[in-house]
Scaffold this active site. Sequence first.
Site, PDB file in Angstrom:
ATOM      1  N   ARG A  16      -6.146   1.087   4.148  1.00 24.23           N
ATOM      2  CA  ARG A  16      -5.027   1.559   3.339  1.00 24.23           C
ATOM      3  C   ARG A  16      -4.661   0.534   2.260  1.00 24.23           C
ATOM      4  O   ARG A  16      -4.244   0.906   1.165  1.00 24.23           O
ATOM      5  CB  ARG A  16      -3.830   1.902   4.225  1.00 24.23           C
ATOM      6  CG  ARG A  16      -3.283   0.789   5.104  1.00 24.23           C
ATOM      7  CD  ARG A  16      -2.311   1.369   6.119  1.00 24.23           C
ATOM      8  NE  ARG A  16      -1.611   0.383   6.928  1.00 24.23           N
ATOM      9  CZ  ARG A  16      -2.090  -0.119   8.069  1.00 24.23           C
ATOM     10  NH1 ARG A  16      -3.282   0.262   8.520  1.00 24.23           N
ATOM     11  NH2 ARG A  16      -1.376  -0.989   8.762  1.00 24.23           N
TER      12      ARG A  16
ATOM     13  N   HIS B  52       0.819  -1.209   0.000  1.00 30.20           N
ATOM     14  CA  HIS B  52       0.000   0.000   0.000  1.00 30.20           C
ATOM     15  C   HIS B  52       0.855   1.262   0.000  1.00 30.20           C
ATOM     16  O   HIS B  52       1.980   1.279   0.496  1.00 30.20           O
ATOM     17  CB  HIS B  52      -0.972   0.009   1.180  1.00 30.20           C
ATOM     18  CG  HIS B  52      -0.309   0.160   2.523  1.00 30.20           C
ATOM     19  ND1 HIS B  52       0.200   1.358   2.976  1.00 30.20           N
ATOM     20  CD2 HIS B  52      -0.092  -0.739   3.512  1.00 30.20           C
ATOM     21  CE1 HIS B  52       0.709   1.186   4.182  1.00 30.20           C
ATOM     22  NE2 HIS B  52       0.547  -0.076   4.533  1.00 30.20           N
TER      23      HIS B  52
ATOM     24  N   GLU C 187      -1.338  -6.137   8.051  1.00 33.01           N
ATOM     25  CA  GLU C 187       0.010  -5.826   8.513  1.00 33.01           C
ATOM     26  C   GLU C 187       0.291  -6.600   9.805  1.00 33.01           C
ATOM     27  O   GLU C 187      -0.644  -7.035  10.497  1.00 33.01           O
ATOM     28  CB  GLU C 187       0.120  -4.317   8.774  1.00 33.01           C
ATOM     29  CG  GLU C 187       1.445  -3.821   9.342  1.00 33.01           C
ATOM     30  CD  GLU C 187       2.632  -4.122   8.453  1.00 33.01           C
ATOM     31  OE1 GLU C 187       2.969  -5.319   8.318  1.00 33.01           O
ATOM     32  OE2 GLU C 187       3.245  -3.182   7.928  1.00 33.01           O
TER      33      GLU C 187
ATOM     34  N   HIS D 146       0.494  -5.258   2.845  1.00 36.08           N
ATOM     35  CA  HIS D 146       1.323  -4.436   3.727  1.00 36.08           C
ATOM     36  C   HIS D 146       2.778  -4.886   3.688  1.00 36.08           C
ATOM     37  O   HIS D 146       3.079  -6.014   3.277  1.00 36.08           O
ATOM     38  CB  HIS D 146       0.786  -4.523   5.152  1.00 36.08           C
ATOM     39  CG  HIS D 146      -0.670  -4.207   5.257  1.00 36.08           C
ATOM     40  ND1 HIS D 146      -1.143  -2.959   5.602  1.00 36.08           N
ATOM     41  CD2 HIS D 146      -1.768  -4.976   5.030  1.00 36.08           C
ATOM     42  CE1 HIS D 146      -2.466  -2.977   5.589  1.00 36.08           C
ATOM     43  NE2 HIS D 146      -2.863  -4.184   5.250  1.00 36.08           N
TER      44      HIS D 146
END
Length: 228
Positions: free
Chosen positions: A60, A9, A87, A182
């Site tokens: 995100r 991202h 993440e 991520h």
Amino acid sequence: MRKLIFVRHGLSEWNALNQFTGWVDVDLSEKGVEEAKSAGKKIKEAGIQLDVAYTSVLKRAIKTCHYVLEESDQLWVPEYKSWRLNERHYGALQGLNKKETAEKYGDEQVREWRRSYDTLPPLLASDDPDSATQDRRYNNLERRTIPGGENLKVTLERAIPYWEDKIAPSLLKGDIVLVAAHGNSLRALAKHIENISDDDIMGLEIPTGQPLVYELNDDLSVSKKYYL
């Protein structure tokens, strides 16, 4: 040749503020939006025709996925979300400024928390108001499954079932696959795909918004790897 594309991202609002983010649902910054759009344009210019997209449950990554698909004129492509692509959870470090944390605990300790394979960060209690146990997007998980903090080893262990159940089968049937996720969930998958050692994974950094293409053999071993 089977093809897998990773997109980390774009720069998030907390990345820009140099804060530990983890599972906190932080949005993209303006720069992050532009990075995501640029990734989509590069995929279009490369003539890559995607069949399916996978992303996390954090906005995100989801927005990055959408921008990539939109800018490559492939917004119609089926998209699947999973917490297993989140993440890594930074535990009690989430929200803290990285520079200030390094001043308090030392550069080496913070580097160990951030980059090592098997060192856990300080854990967040399950009854903490900031715990993911309080977030309804994880209501379908057993409470004990929701982490209070993760290292890369734990991140890999929870990402691999999704790789084996969803992503790898897509690749094996011939789909061209996008994974928009991520830094650490992609590092974990890269470690598995490339068979990177525990020591060497510390040096792997996947840049934001730059499509990483894997060309894979029939057994999903890596034939070629490059950035667009």
